[in-house]
Write an enzyme that holds these catalytic residues in place. Structure first.
Site, mmCIF file in Angstrom:
data_model
loop_
_atom_site.group_PDB
_atom_site.id
_atom_site.type_symbol
_atom_site.label_atom_id
_atom_site.label_comp_id
_atom_site.label_asym_id
_atom_site.label_seq_id
_atom_site.Cartn_x
_atom_site.Cartn_y
_atom_site.Cartn_z
ATOM 1 C CE1 TYR A 86 -7.647 -4.272 28.931
ATOM 2 C CE2 TYR A 86 -8.356 -6.137 30.029
ATOM 3 C CZ TYR A 86 -8.136 -5.681 28.915
ATOM 4 O OH TYR A 86 -7.722 -6.442 27.693
ATOM 5 C CB VAL A 87 -11.908 -6.193 35.270
ATOM 6 C CG1 VAL A 87 -12.887 -7.131 35.479
ATOM 7 C CG2 VAL A 87 -10.579 -6.618 35.481
HETATM 8 P P1 NAP Z 1 -2.287 -3.935 21.310
HETATM 9 O O1 NAP Z 1 -1.275 -4.636 20.393
HETATM 10 O O2 NAP Z 1 -1.707 -2.945 22.308
HETATM 11 O O3 NAP Z 1 -2.915 -3.136 20.145
HETATM 12 C C1 NAP Z 1 -3.802 -2.132 20.566
HETATM 13 C C2 NAP Z 1 -4.324 -1.382 19.242
HETATM 14 O O4 NAP Z 1 -5.594 -0.392 19.715
HETATM 15 C C3 NAP Z 1 -3.468 -0.717 18.328
HETATM 16 O O5 NAP Z 1 -3.987 -0.675 16.959
HETATM 17 C C4 NAP Z 1 -3.860 0.696 18.766
HETATM 18 O O6 NAP Z 1 -3.568 1.714 17.988
HETATM 19 C C5 NAP Z 1 -5.359 0.846 19.070
HETATM 20 N N1 NAP Z 1 -5.731 1.980 19.954
HETATM 21 C C6 NAP Z 1 -5.361 2.004 21.310
HETATM 22 N N2 NAP Z 1 -6.152 3.288 21.723
HETATM 23 C C7 NAP Z 1 -6.866 3.682 20.670
HETATM 24 C C8 NAP Z 1 -7.645 4.853 20.420
HETATM 25 N N3 NAP Z 1 -8.117 5.478 21.585
HETATM 26 N N4 NAP Z 1 -8.186 4.787 19.454
HETATM 27 C C9 NAP Z 1 -8.061 3.937 18.292
HETATM 28 N N5 NAP Z 1 -7.245 2.921 18.433
HETATM 29 C C10 NAP Z 1 -6.602 2.687 19.644
HETATM 30 O O7 NAP Z 1 -3.330 -4.829 21.852
HETATM 31 P P2 NAP Z 1 -3.916 -6.180 21.530
HETATM 32 O O8 NAP Z 1 -3.147 -7.097 22.542
HETATM 33 O O9 NAP Z 1 -3.876 -6.478 20.058
HETATM 34 O O10 NAP Z 1 -5.595 -5.851 21.852
HETATM 35 C C11 NAP Z 1 -6.490 -5.588 20.934
HETATM 36 C C12 NAP Z 1 -7.984 -5.968 22.010
HETATM 37 O O11 NAP Z 1 -7.991 -7.066 22.538
HETATM 38 C C13 NAP Z 1 -7.749 -5.140 23.025
HETATM 39 O O12 NAP Z 1 -9.261 -4.633 23.223
HETATM 40 C C14 NAP Z 1 -7.329 -5.783 24.348
HETATM 41 O O13 NAP Z 1 -8.220 -5.299 25.451
HETATM 42 C C15 NAP Z 1 -7.908 -7.257 23.870
HETATM 43 N N6 NAP Z 1 -7.619 -8.314 24.499
HETATM 44 C C16 NAP Z 1 -6.154 -8.498 24.435
HETATM 45 C C17 NAP Z 1 -5.666 -9.767 24.989
HETATM 46 C C18 NAP Z 1 -4.128 -10.045 24.980
HETATM 47 O O14 NAP Z 1 -3.790 -10.967 25.361
HETATM 48 N N7 NAP Z 1 -3.553 -9.359 24.131
HETATM 49 C C19 NAP Z 1 -6.358 -10.272 26.006
HETATM 50 C C20 NAP Z 1 -7.753 -9.830 26.282
HETATM 51 C C21 NAP Z 1 -8.203 -8.767 25.396
HETATM 52 P P3 NAP Z 1 -2.063 2.251 17.670
HETATM 53 O O15 NAP Z 1 -1.112 1.312 17.382
HETATM 54 O O16 NAP Z 1 -2.126 3.380 16.654
HETATM 55 O O17 NAP Z 1 -1.459 2.818 19.205
#
Ligand code: NAP
Length: 243
Positions: free
Chosen positions: A156-157
């Site tokens: 991930y990192v």
């Molecule tokens: P989340 O609630 O788990 O949502 C993930 C999203 O990515 C969902 O819409 C999912 O679609 C989609 N997805 C996953 N695999 C995919 C694939 N192979 N193709 C197309 N879509 C895919 O995550 P989030 O927290 O909103 O995170 C969004 C981004 O921010 C990510 O890149 C994450 O690494 C980054 N981020 C988040 C945080 C945090 O604190 N939340 C911190 C740092 C970075 P489905 O709903 O259809 O499964």
């Protein structure tokens, strides 16, 4: 008149969490938004309804963004139904944590493919349209994990740090073409990824709470509006890491 009004965006992983908030925030600026999702069609439809309620066009498009054939199909379908993609937010991602001595090679490949290769594939697919228009905005959603190592595992990192290199490369190569490329590095934002996936608490965060998805979306909109910021990383992390 709002300079973004009438533009067309693609937000990957916009069925939930940060991606949904970015899609809705762009629609508030007058942007028509394609909502990519992977498995949750019903959630993607809810994002689309929020966008159309704001008077903008939207389109839910299923695609696994780690697969070039699905990405090509997705971009073709958006360009046919909405028009040329002028704003791209590479947001889709999966979290990963595991014991250090138990990281299977296929897990490494999957996390790198979904979190990093996807940004390359989607960027490559939308670039011809942006270059033709001499205008484009690309925002890659990285993570504080790229700066601190975070509370996740090496794949991930590495995937999130890789997005910085990708951003710097495209920002350099496209700087004369009216296309900006930036990164947003959030943590810890209250979404399924954090509360269900990582089961994290806000104890890591100096401000003492999780961030909201809207706080990340605000920064993305700021980067999309701004034509003089490129190759930058903006942190939205409650003071966890200072740049
Ligand atoms: P989340 O609630 O788990 O949502 C993930 C999203 O990515 C969902 O819409 C999912 O679609 C989609 N997805 C996953 N695999 C995919 C694939 N192979 N193709 C197309 N879509 C895919 O995550 P989030 O927290 O909103 O995170 C969004 C981004 O921010 C990510 O890149 C994450 O690494 C980054 N981020 C988040 C945080 C945090 O604190 N939340 C911190 C740092 C970075 P489905 O709903 O259809 O499964």
């Amino acid at each position: 008149m709002n300079q973004l009004c009438g533009k067309i965006a693609l937000v990957t992983g916009a069925s939930r969490g940060i991606g949904r908030a970015i899609a809705v925030a762009l629609a508030k600026e007058g942007v028509d938004v394609a909502v990519n999702y992977f498995s949750k069609a019903d959630e993607a439809k809810k994002t689309c309804v929020a966008i159309t309620d704001l008077g903008r066009k939207s389109l839910a498009v299923r695609a696994d963004v780690s697969l070039s054939a699905e990405v090509a199909q997705m971009v073709k379908s958006i360009e046919r139904k909405l028009g040329t993609i002028q704003i791209l937010v590479n947001n889709a991602g999966i979290v990963y944590s595991a014991s250090l001595d138990k990281i299977p090679e296929e897990d490494w490949d999957r996390v790198i493919d979904v979190n990093l290769k996807s940004a390359f594939l989607v960027t490559q697919a939308v670039l011809p349209g942006m270059r033709n228009d001499h205008w484009g905005r690309i925002v890659n959603i990285s993570s504080v994990a790229a700066q601190t190592g975070g509370i996740t595992a090496p794949p991930y990192v590495a995937s999130k740090a890789g997005l910085w290199g990708l951003t710097h490369s495209y920002a350099t190569l496209l700087v004369k073409e009216g296309i900006t490329v930036n990164t947003v590095a959030p943590a810890l934002i209250e979404t399924d990824m954090i509360t269900k996936g990582l089961k994290a608490t806000s104890a890591h965060i100096p401000v003492g709470r999780f961030g909201t998805v809207e706080e990340v979306a605000d920064v993305v909109v700021m980067l999309v509006r701004n034509g003089y910021m490129t190759g930058q990383t903006v942190s939205v992390n409650g003071g966890w890491y200072f740049t």
